[in-house]
Design a protein around this motif. Structure first.
Motif, mmCIF file in Angstrom:
data_model
loop_
_atom_site.group_PDB
_atom_site.id
_atom_site.type_symbol
_atom_site.label_atom_id
_atom_site.label_comp_id
_atom_site.label_asym_id
_atom_site.label_seq_id
_atom_site.Cartn_x
_atom_site.Cartn_y
_atom_site.Cartn_z
ATOM 1 N N SER A 25 0.828 -1.214 0.000
ATOM 2 C CA SER A 25 0.000 0.000 0.000
ATOM 3 C C SER A 25 0.860 1.262 0.000
ATOM 4 C CB SER A 25 -0.930 -0.013 1.205
ATOM 5 O OG SER A 25 -0.183 -0.036 2.410
ATOM 6 N N MET A 26 2.005 1.219 0.673
ATOM 7 C CA MET A 26 2.886 2.392 0.682
ATOM 8 C C MET A 26 3.545 2.604 -0.683
ATOM 9 S SD MET A 26 4.676 2.016 4.438
ATOM 10 C CE MET A 26 5.699 3.449 4.102
ATOM 11 N N GLN A 27 3.978 1.496 -1.317
ATOM 12 C CA GLN A 27 4.665 1.630 -2.601
ATOM 13 C C GLN A 27 3.716 2.047 -3.733
ATOM 14 O OE1 GLN A 27 7.315 -1.481 -3.766
ATOM 15 N NE2 GLN A 27 8.039 -1.860 -1.675
ATOM 16 N N ILE A 28 2.446 1.680 -3.636
ATOM 17 C CA ILE A 28 1.504 1.989 -4.713
ATOM 18 C C ILE A 28 0.804 3.318 -4.481
ATOM 19 C CG2 ILE A 28 -0.572 0.960 -3.732
ATOM 20 C CD1 ILE A 28 0.710 0.544 -7.329
ATOM 21 N N ALA A 29 1.087 3.967 -3.332
ATOM 22 C CA ALA A 29 0.353 5.186 -2.976
ATOM 23 C C ALA A 29 0.551 6.289 -4.021
ATOM 24 C CB ALA A 29 0.784 5.664 -1.594
ATOM 25 N N ASP A 30 1.808 6.491 -4.453
ATOM 26 C CA ASP A 30 2.056 7.559 -5.426
ATOM 27 C C ASP A 30 1.342 7.293 -6.747
ATOM 28 O OD1 ASP A 30 3.614 8.792 -3.557
ATOM 29 O OD2 ASP A 30 5.511 7.970 -4.322
ATOM 30 N N ARG A 31 1.380 6.045 -7.178
ATOM 31 C CA ARG A 31 0.707 5.719 -8.445
ATOM 32 C C ARG A 31 -0.797 5.932 -8.332
ATOM 33 N NH1 ARG A 31 1.518 2.387 -12.908
ATOM 34 N NH2 ARG A 31 -0.182 2.848 -14.359
ATOM 35 N N LEU A 32 -1.393 5.562 -7.186
ATOM 36 C CA LEU A 32 -2.828 5.760 -6.991
ATOM 37 C C LEU A 32 -3.172 7.237 -6.950
ATOM 38 C CD1 LEU A 32 -3.529 3.030 -4.268
ATOM 39 C CD2 LEU A 32 -3.961 2.889 -6.726
ATOM 40 N N ASN A 38 -2.286 -2.071 -12.709
ATOM 41 C CA ASN A 38 -3.166 -2.312 -13.852
ATOM 42 C C ASN A 38 -4.584 -1.835 -13.553
ATOM 43 O OD1 ASN A 38 -3.545 -3.873 -16.546
ATOM 44 N ND2 ASN A 38 -5.151 -4.683 -15.226
ATOM 45 N N ALA A 39 -5.078 -2.107 -12.308
ATOM 46 C CA ALA A 39 -6.415 -1.658 -11.938
ATOM 47 C C ALA A 39 -6.485 -0.140 -11.884
ATOM 48 C CB ALA A 39 -6.804 -2.259 -10.587
ATOM 49 N N ALA A 40 -5.423 0.525 -11.376
ATOM 50 C CA ALA A 40 -5.412 1.983 -11.319
ATOM 51 C C ALA A 40 -5.401 2.587 -12.719
ATOM 52 C CB ALA A 40 -4.198 2.462 -10.524
ATOM 53 N N ASN A 41 -4.744 1.934 -13.640
ATOM 54 C CA ASN A 41 -4.653 2.450 -15.002
ATOM 55 C C ASN A 41 -6.011 2.453 -15.697
ATOM 56 O OD1 ASN A 41 -3.270 3.406 -17.335
ATOM 57 N ND2 ASN A 41 -3.203 1.325 -18.131
ATOM 58 N N PHE A 42 -6.870 1.472 -15.372
ATOM 59 C CA PHE A 42 -8.144 1.346 -16.067
ATOM 60 C C PHE A 42 -9.323 1.812 -15.223
ATOM 61 C CE2 PHE A 42 -5.459 -1.624 -18.349
ATOM 62 C CZ PHE A 42 -5.792 -1.368 -19.668
ATOM 63 N N SER A 43 -9.079 2.381 -14.038
ATOM 64 C CA SER A 43 -10.173 2.882 -13.206
ATOM 65 C C SER A 43 -10.398 4.359 -13.487
ATOM 66 C CB SER A 43 -9.843 2.687 -11.728
ATOM 67 O OG SER A 43 -9.740 1.322 -11.425
ATOM 68 N N PRO A 44 -11.651 4.792 -13.530
ATOM 69 C CA PRO A 44 -11.924 6.226 -13.742
ATOM 70 C C PRO A 44 -11.466 7.043 -12.543
ATOM 71 C CG PRO A 44 -13.941 5.044 -13.231
ATOM 72 C CD PRO A 44 -12.882 3.996 -13.397
ATOM 73 N N GLU A 45 -11.215 8.300 -12.762
ATOM 74 C CA GLU A 45 -10.742 9.181 -11.699
ATOM 75 C C GLU A 45 -11.811 9.303 -10.620
ATOM 76 O OE1 GLU A 45 -8.747 13.615 -11.200
ATOM 77 O OE2 GLU A 45 -9.309 12.832 -13.163
ATOM 78 N N GLY A 59 -13.472 -0.225 -13.797
ATOM 79 C CA GLY A 59 -13.159 0.277 -15.118
ATOM 80 C C GLY A 59 -14.141 -0.178 -16.180
ATOM 81 N N PRO A 60 -13.755 -0.012 -17.440
ATOM 82 C CA PRO A 60 -14.669 -0.342 -18.555
ATOM 83 C C PRO A 60 -14.851 -1.838 -18.744
ATOM 84 C CG PRO A 60 -12.516 0.294 -19.389
ATOM 85 C CD PRO A 60 -12.492 0.567 -17.914
ATOM 86 N N GLY A 61 -14.016 -2.683 -18.107
ATOM 87 C CA GLY A 61 -14.148 -4.124 -18.272
ATOM 88 C C GLY A 61 -13.477 -4.627 -19.549
ATOM 89 N N ILE A 62 -13.566 -5.924 -19.744
ATOM 90 C CA ILE A 62 -12.920 -6.570 -20.895
ATOM 91 C C ILE A 62 -13.964 -7.386 -21.631
ATOM 92 C CG2 ILE A 62 -11.063 -8.107 -21.630
ATOM 93 C CD1 ILE A 62 -9.691 -7.569 -18.976
ATOM 94 N N SER A 63 -13.961 -7.290 -22.914
ATOM 95 C CA SER A 63 -14.914 -8.039 -23.728
ATOM 96 C C SER A 63 -14.575 -9.530 -23.673
ATOM 97 C CB SER A 63 -14.876 -7.553 -25.172
ATOM 98 O OG SER A 63 -13.576 -7.729 -25.719
ATOM 99 N N PRO A 64 -15.584 -10.404 -23.870
ATOM 100 C CA PRO A 64 -15.325 -11.859 -23.790
ATOM 101 C C PRO A 64 -14.270 -12.338 -24.769
ATOM 102 C CG PRO A 64 -17.683 -11.408 -23.695
ATOM 103 C CD PRO A 64 -17.020 -10.112 -24.034
ATOM 104 N N ASP A 65 -14.182 -11.747 -25.945
ATOM 105 C CA ASP A 65 -13.199 -12.228 -26.918
ATOM 106 C C ASP A 65 -11.782 -11.787 -26.569
ATOM 107 O OD1 ASP A 65 -13.931 -9.612 -27.286
ATOM 108 O OD2 ASP A 65 -13.530 -9.624 -29.447
ATOM 109 N N MET A 66 -11.646 -10.824 -25.639
ATOM 110 C CA MET A 66 -10.317 -10.364 -25.248
ATOM 111 C C MET A 66 -9.802 -11.029 -23.968
ATOM 112 S SD MET A 66 -9.141 -8.196 -27.410
ATOM 113 C CE MET A 66 -7.873 -7.453 -26.425
#
Length: 861
Positions: A716-723, A758-765, A788-795
């Motif tokens: 949690s400490m290391q990911i704080a800046d990215r979040l 990865n979750a932070a990258n695809f989550s809305p602000e 986030g927007p999710g992933i389609s079944p074919d992906m």
């Protein structure tokens, strides 16, 4: 009753102060109080002795004073005489000592009165507590007897009147109110308790058939016995225990009696296994002890006899018959009685061999012969001089399928043949009367007659009829049906085998022990390019080798086959291998020993398979070299890129320091962009290097015990800046105590950071990322969920592929290595990773990391 302890200071027998005395011994506290009083008296006497010594000490110093006054007294000798002076000095010394002693005694008396008041107060408190504890001990359902070294014990509590236990000192006369057995056992147990400190627990019975539990213990140098009146379930349990003891005593008496008689006796369970035998049974089966006979299941009766007993015995009708068996190598007859009981059966055998030997010698001999014939697979029937059936075996019954009642009626031979003809079981004859007369003529013949009967059901019998010298005849029916069928099937099989071998694609040749060929198929001749004449049956293997030489010109080619085929070794060896003909054909050969000392030589054309295998091998080698080149290239480039990146990051951090000089706003912004891009590029290089290490199979996990709570705090400490940069928050859900797990700390941390990034990258602000952690057995299971927007079944099927960047809705682009690294690291831990996503509803990635028992290294495969 639970034991309570109370501490009261008092002097023990060895002079120390005793503590934690048992509550049961109420007299102990009175004894302690008396000891305290005695000690106080001893102390007072000592004080008085000291007072006398002190008075003497005070009187002694007066003598020097008098000695110093001698000149004065001498000067006034005219006033006092010497005797008067000495007397005056003594009187003055005594008066002074008496005054000082009086003053000191007055002070000590005051101290003694204070101490006496304190002791009386403590003694009053102790007696009050003793009264309280005695009230707690007193119970109408239990009584305690305490021996404190004296002959007279102390009694506490009482038992219910219905038990019949006396309430006075007659309670210890156990024989007055307990049953004789219980009283004697209790007195012996109490004696061992008082003399040897041996504790006991027992259940005793009163004269009124009440059950009481007695418990003997030793504590604090005192012996006590607690009597508790049992009720309800405990009383029933105790009564059952007593009844069980009675039954065991009865059983033991019966078993002792059976052990004393010279008749084998036994007991079996419901499955027919022995559970108990007597000594006579053990001697009969030559066992060292009855228990050995039971353990080894040594049977005194034959299997047939036991099955007969089991089949005919019922609870209402016991088995009773004479049975023959073998004891110590001798044929013995027993008159057996076997009784069926709910939990099995019990039996007794009486040896009647002498009676049977005298009475039924001939019958036993005939019976033995009959049993022998009954076990033969050949049907046998014996007729007496009146041509009536006297004996038949089971094979005879199975052959003709006749009723046992009809056979037991001892029918005439002619009547038996008529019954068989009516059932259409005899061969059809044109002249039945003549055929029957011919068959029965054996009774008038001196020689054995033989005939073949072809029955309507397809069976073929060879019938032997032999007349007896004293009259009668023996009929033996040999069933030749299988032999005829086997011969027919053998001939058919030979033909089918020949056709099958001729149409095989594999070359087959069979050689005899003399090295001459017995048969060969067209495929064999085609593979070796020889004619049917050159491989005709009877040709020696040397001739076959010479004919095959143009196709396989090797010095030891067919010579090796000839040695294997014509070898005289006791153990015939098989052999396999591959050879390549001059024509380019590749053949797999096998030398297989057959029955009758024959040998089969087979050749399989493997040319196409070998060529394909060689092509695949060459291609695989090329792919392997290409993969090695790729891995070497990636590792080399990764290492070469990481070094300048490290320098760039270092110089960037240096430029940020005030010592280098001030930066304007645009320069600071450029420096931040350089630092961010360098960090991203370094992460990408490290990811590529990790994947290359995994692919090369050289990555090893460094197992260690990890505290999961500390791991989550670190992540949690290391990911704080990215979040913070992505404008999202993190919610961690975990139980209060997650415990620890044995895994690679660095790789496990990378897995969590990659998933959260990865979750932070695809989550809305403004959204929230959920990290749920739990334990399932020894496994650590965690999931990362975003909105986030999710992933389609074919992906979904390609999210763990490397460089898969199909989703375009992320805040920050990447090389698509995050989930691929997660999948690789989880696999190295022998774990599982799964993904669940729906378009528009977010994505959940779940990982399961098992914990290992002992630290060890695991290489990537």
């Amino acid at each position: 009753m639970s034991k309570m302890k109370y501490s009261l200071p008092g002097q023990a027998e060895d002079g120390a102060y005793a503590a934690d005395r048992p509550l049961q011994a109420g007299q102990e506290y009175k004894f302690a109080a008396v000891r305290v009083t005695a000690r106080q008296k001893q102390w007072s006497l000592a004080r008085i002795a000291k007072l006398c010594a002190a008075s003497t000490a005070v009187a002694v110093p007066a003598w020097p004073v008098l000695a110093q006054a001698e000149p004065v007294i001498g000067a006034s000798a005219h006033l006092f005489t010497s005797s008067q002076v000495v007397g005056l000095s003594v009187v003055i010394g005594v008066i002074s000592a008496a005054l000082l002693s009086t003053l000191w005694l007055v002070r000590q008396r005051g101290n003694l009165e204070n101490e006496s008041r304190e002791i009386r107060s403590a003694l009053s408190d102790a007696q009050q507590r003793i009264s309280q504890y005695e009230a707690l001990i007193a119970d109408k359902n239990r009584r305690i007897v305490i021996w404190d070294g004296g002959a007279r014990p102390e009694l506490l509590g009482q038992l219910p009147p219905e038990t019949g236990a006396p309430q006075d000192n007659e309670f210890l006369a156990f024989g007055l109110w307990l049953k004789a057995r219980s009283a004697s056992e209790l007195e012996r147990a109490v004696g061992r308790l008082r003399e040897q400190a041996e504790s006991f627990d027992m259940v005793i019975e009163t004269m009124r058939d009440e059950v009481i539990e007695a418990q003997g213990r030793v504590s604090g140098g005192r012996a006590f016995v607690r009597f508790v009146a049992l009720n309800n379930l405990r009383a029933e349990l105790a009564e059952l225990k007593i009844e069980r003891d009675r039954l065991m005593t009865s059983i033991s008496a019966f078993q002792t009696m059976l052990d004393a008689i010279d008749m084998p006796a036994w007991q079996r369970d419901t499955a027919g296994r022995l559970t108990w035998v007597n000594h006579a049974y053990g001697d009969a089966v030559e066992a060292q002890s009855p228990q050995q006979a039971v353990n080894e299941g040594r049977e005194i009766l034959t299997t047939v006899a036991r099955e007969r007993i089991h089949a005919s015995t019922t609870p209402e009708s016991p088995f009773h018959d004479t049975i023959s068996t073998v004891v110590r190598g001798n044929r013995t007859f027993f008159d057996v009685v076997d009784v069926k009981v709910p939990n099995g059966s019990a039996g007794l055998a009486v040896d009647v061999s002498d009676v049977e030997a005298v009475r039924a010698e001939l019958e036993r001999t005939l019976k033995s012969h009959a049993e022998t014939l009954d076990h033969l697979a050949t049907p046998v029937a014996i007729f007496d001089g009146d041509r009536r059936l006297q004996f038949y075996n089971q094979a005879f019954v199975s052959l003709w399928e006749l009723d046992i009642s009809f056979l037991e009626s001892k029918p005439d031979n002619s009547e038996l043949l008529e019954r068989l003809r009516a059932a259409k079981k005899l061969p059809d004859q044109l002249n039945w009367k003549s055929w029957k007369e011919t068959a029965l003529s054996v009774y008038r013949s001196l020689d054995t007659q033989s005939d073949l009967w072809h029955l309507p059901n397809g069976q073929t019998l060879r019938v032997f009829a032999t007349a007896h010298p004293q009259g009668g005849a023996t009929w033996v029916f040999e069933n030749l049906t299988e032999q005829v069928d086997l011969e027919t099937r053998y001939n058919t099989l030979v033909k089918v085998q020949g056709e099958t071998i001729d149409h095989l694609s594999e070359g087959v040749a069979v050689f005899g022990p003399d090295g001459r060929i017995r048969l060969s198929n067209p495929a064999f001749r085609a593979l070796w390019g020889i004619t049917e004449t050159e491989a005709k049956p009877g040709t020696h293997i040397r001739g076959i080798g010479e004919a095959c030489a143009p196709s396989y010109d090797q010095p030891d080619g067919w010579k090796t086959f000839a040695e294997l085929i014509t070898s005289f070794d006791d153990e015939r060896r098989s052999s396999q291998g591959t050879l390549e003909l001059l024509s380019g054909l590749v053949l797999d050969f096998a030398v297989i020993p057959l029955p009758n000392a024959q040998t089969m030589l087979t050749f399989v054309n493997m040319t196409d398979s070998v060529r394909a295998e060689r092509a695949l091998t060459e291609k695989n080698e090329a792919l392997r070299k290409a993969d090695e080149l790729k891995n070497d290239f990636v590792q080399h480039v990764s290492y070469e890129l990481r070094s300048p990146l490290t320098n760039i990051i270092g110089f960037t951090d240096l430029l940020r320091t005030p010592g280098v000089g001030p930066l304007n706003e645009r320069q600071a912004e450029y420096i931040d962009h350089i630092a961010t891009s360098s960090s991203v590029l370094l992460t990408l290089v490290n990811d590529i290097l990790d994947l290359a290490t995994v692919d090369a199979g050289i990555m090893r996990l460094n197992y260690a015990e990890i505290d999961l709570a500390d791991l989550l705090d670190d992540v949690s400490m290391q990911i704080a800046d990215r979040l913070h940069e992505s404008g999202v928050s993190l919610e961690i859900t975990a139980p209060a105590y997650l415990g620890s797990i044995v895994a690679d700390p660095q790789r496990l941390k990378q897995i969590l950071l990659k998933l959260l990034a990865n979750a932070a990258n695809f989550s809305p602000e403004g959204a929230s990322i959920a990290l749920d952690c739990r334990r399932e057995g020894t496994d650590f299971v965690f999931s990362v969920r975003d909105r986030g927007p999710g992933i389609s079944p074919d992906m979904i099927a390609t999210v763990f592929d490397r460089f898969a960047t199909g989703a375009k809705s992320g805040k920050r682009g990447g090389a698509g290595l995050g989930l691929s690294i997660v999948d690789s690291f989880v696999s190295l831990h022998n774990g599982e990773v799964s993904i669940d996503s729906e378009p528009g509803k977010g994505t959940t990635v779940t990982c399961r990391i098992p914990s290992i028992n002992l630290p060890h290294s695991v290489a990537a495969e």
